[in-house]
Design a protein around this motif. Structure first.
Motif, mmCIF file in Angstrom:
data_model
loop_
_atom_site.group_PDB
_atom_site.id
_atom_site.type_symbol
_atom_site.label_atom_id
_atom_site.label_comp_id
_atom_site.label_asym_id
_atom_site.label_seq_id
_atom_site.Cartn_x
_atom_site.Cartn_y
_atom_site.Cartn_z
ATOM 1 N N ASP A 40 0.869 -1.171 0.000
ATOM 2 C CA ASP A 40 0.000 0.000 0.000
ATOM 3 C C ASP A 40 0.909 1.225 0.000
ATOM 4 O OD1 ASP A 40 -2.001 1.845 0.261
ATOM 5 O OD2 ASP A 40 -2.827 1.034 2.115
ATOM 6 N N GLY A 41 1.258 1.696 -1.182
ATOM 7 C CA GLY A 41 2.242 2.777 -1.287
ATOM 8 C C GLY A 41 3.604 2.232 -0.906
ATOM 9 N N SER A 42 4.246 2.864 0.061
ATOM 10 C CA SER A 42 5.564 2.396 0.504
ATOM 11 C C SER A 42 5.456 1.501 1.736
ATOM 12 C CB SER A 42 6.458 3.598 0.825
ATOM 13 O OG SER A 42 5.903 4.336 1.895
ATOM 14 N N GLN A 43 4.229 1.182 2.156
ATOM 15 C CA GLN A 43 4.021 0.338 3.324
ATOM 16 C C GLN A 43 3.293 -0.941 2.931
ATOM 17 O OE1 GLN A 43 1.917 3.229 5.760
ATOM 18 N NE2 GLN A 43 3.792 3.558 6.941
ATOM 19 N N PHE A 44 3.042 -1.800 3.921
ATOM 20 C CA PHE A 44 2.370 -3.071 3.675
ATOM 21 C C PHE A 44 1.173 -3.215 4.604
ATOM 22 C CE2 PHE A 44 6.636 -3.557 2.160
ATOM 23 C CZ PHE A 44 6.472 -4.267 0.973
ATOM 24 N N ARG A 45 0.028 -3.589 4.032
ATOM 25 C CA ARG A 45 -1.215 -3.779 4.783
ATOM 26 C C ARG A 45 -1.313 -5.227 5.245
ATOM 27 N NH1 ARG A 45 -5.072 -0.563 5.435
ATOM 28 N NH2 ARG A 45 -4.450 0.751 3.682
ATOM 29 N N VAL A 46 -1.802 -5.415 6.494
ATOM 30 C CA VAL A 46 -1.990 -6.739 7.071
ATOM 31 C C VAL A 46 -3.047 -7.484 6.265
ATOM 32 C CG1 VAL A 46 -2.755 -7.989 9.124
ATOM 33 C CG2 VAL A 46 -1.269 -5.992 9.363
ATOM 34 N N ASN A 47 -2.664 -8.629 5.689
ATOM 35 C CA ASN A 47 -3.533 -9.408 4.818
ATOM 36 C C ASN A 47 -3.068 -10.858 4.831
ATOM 37 O OD1 ASN A 47 -5.536 -9.724 2.670
ATOM 38 N ND2 ASN A 47 -3.799 -9.987 1.310
ATOM 39 N N GLY A 48 -3.999 -11.782 4.642
ATOM 40 C CA GLY A 48 -3.648 -13.191 4.571
ATOM 41 C C GLY A 48 -4.881 -14.062 4.680
ATOM 42 N N HIS A 57 -10.801 -18.371 5.455
ATOM 43 C CA HIS A 57 -11.259 -17.035 5.857
ATOM 44 C C HIS A 57 -10.209 -16.027 5.403
ATOM 45 C CE1 HIS A 57 -12.903 -13.771 8.270
ATOM 46 N NE2 HIS A 57 -11.687 -13.560 8.738
ATOM 47 N N GLN A 58 -10.612 -15.077 4.573
ATOM 48 C CA GLN A 58 -9.706 -14.008 4.138
ATOM 49 C C GLN A 58 -9.558 -13.015 5.282
ATOM 50 O OE1 GLN A 58 -7.962 -13.962 1.333
ATOM 51 N NE2 GLN A 58 -6.941 -12.100 1.971
ATOM 52 N N PHE A 59 -8.327 -12.696 5.619
ATOM 53 C CA PHE A 59 -8.004 -11.875 6.776
ATOM 54 C C PHE A 59 -7.338 -10.600 6.282
ATOM 55 C CE2 PHE A 59 -5.453 -10.588 10.376
ATOM 56 C CZ PHE A 59 -6.137 -11.022 11.505
ATOM 57 N N ILE A 60 -8.011 -9.458 6.423
ATOM 58 C CA ILE A 60 -7.418 -8.175 6.035
ATOM 59 C C ILE A 60 -7.745 -7.145 7.112
ATOM 60 C CG2 ILE A 60 -9.361 -7.505 4.580
ATOM 61 C CD1 ILE A 60 -7.184 -6.158 2.735
ATOM 62 N N ARG A 61 -6.776 -6.336 7.441
ATOM 63 C CA ARG A 61 -6.945 -5.325 8.484
ATOM 64 C C ARG A 61 -6.461 -3.968 7.958
ATOM 65 N NH1 ARG A 61 -9.641 -8.776 9.808
ATOM 66 N NH2 ARG A 61 -9.769 -9.887 11.766
ATOM 67 N N ALA A 62 -6.800 -2.936 8.672
ATOM 68 C CA ALA A 62 -6.419 -1.576 8.276
ATOM 69 C C ALA A 62 -4.966 -1.252 8.619
ATOM 70 C CB ALA A 62 -7.334 -0.561 8.955
ATOM 71 N N ASP A 63 -4.343 -2.064 9.454
ATOM 72 C CA ASP A 63 -2.967 -1.810 9.891
ATOM 73 C C ASP A 63 -2.001 -1.812 8.709
ATOM 74 O OD1 ASP A 63 -3.428 -2.210 12.901
ATOM 75 O OD2 ASP A 63 -4.141 -4.100 12.049
ATOM 76 N N VAL A 64 -1.104 -0.834 8.689
ATOM 77 C CA VAL A 64 -0.025 -0.812 7.704
ATOM 78 C C VAL A 64 1.306 -0.712 8.452
ATOM 79 C CG1 VAL A 64 -1.292 0.092 5.725
ATOM 80 C CG2 VAL A 64 -0.311 1.674 7.346
ATOM 81 N N LEU A 65 2.296 -1.449 7.947
ATOM 82 C CA LEU A 65 3.610 -1.484 8.572
ATOM 83 C C LEU A 65 4.688 -1.226 7.528
ATOM 84 C CD1 LEU A 65 2.676 -4.563 10.637
ATOM 85 C CD2 LEU A 65 3.334 -2.398 11.644
ATOM 86 N N ALA A 66 5.869 -0.884 7.991
ATOM 87 C CA ALA A 66 6.952 -0.464 7.101
ATOM 88 C C ALA A 66 7.558 -1.593 6.278
ATOM 89 C CB ALA A 66 8.051 0.225 7.904
ATOM 90 N N SER A 67 7.609 -2.809 6.830
ATOM 91 C CA SER A 67 8.249 -3.885 6.084
ATOM 92 C C SER A 67 7.310 -5.072 5.908
ATOM 93 C CB SER A 67 9.537 -4.346 6.780
ATOM 94 O OG SER A 67 9.239 -5.186 7.873
ATOM 95 N N LYS A 68 7.580 -5.857 4.885
ATOM 96 C CA LYS A 68 6.787 -7.051 4.580
ATOM 97 C C LYS A 68 6.889 -8.064 5.723
ATOM 98 C CE LYS A 68 7.327 -8.543 0.395
ATOM 99 N NZ LYS A 68 7.734 -9.256 -0.828
ATOM 100 N N GLU A 69 8.073 -8.211 6.306
ATOM 101 C CA GLU A 69 8.291 -9.180 7.377
ATOM 102 C C GLU A 69 7.540 -8.789 8.642
ATOM 103 O OE1 GLU A 69 10.741 -7.850 5.464
ATOM 104 O OE2 GLU A 69 11.037 -9.645 4.248
#
Length: 92
Positions: A40-48, A57-69
């Protein structure tokens, strides 16, 4: 490439979302947790996804973090909490 095309490409914003990058899954209490951070731009959204016995169950949240790990670790942490709290009702 013309000067106008070069300038337009510099200032245009591509709103096409990147495909999630599926990462190695982890088994937890009989469930398979598979992180798939979504850029999501230069960040990564919690998804899985959370899977068990042919159910998913598809799991997606609004949280975004700086790295994929970091994002994958956060998805796994939140999925474990969800499994502990909701259990089989995840699939309803």
């Amino acid at each position: 490439m013309s000067l106008f095309s070069s300038l337009r490409s510099m200032f245009s914003t591509d709103t096409t979302p990147a495909a999630p990058s599926q990462m190695a899954g982890e088994e937890y209490r009989g469930y398979m947790i598979t992180p798939a951070p979504l850029q999501d731009g230069s960040q990564f959204r919690v998804n899985g996804s959370i899977e068990k016995d042919q159910q998913s169950h598809q799991f997606i949240r609004a949280d975004v973090l700086a790295s994929k790990e970091e994002c994958a670790a956060e998805m796994t942490r939140k999925a474990k909490i969800m499994i502990d709290q909701i259990g089989e009702d995840i699939f309803k």
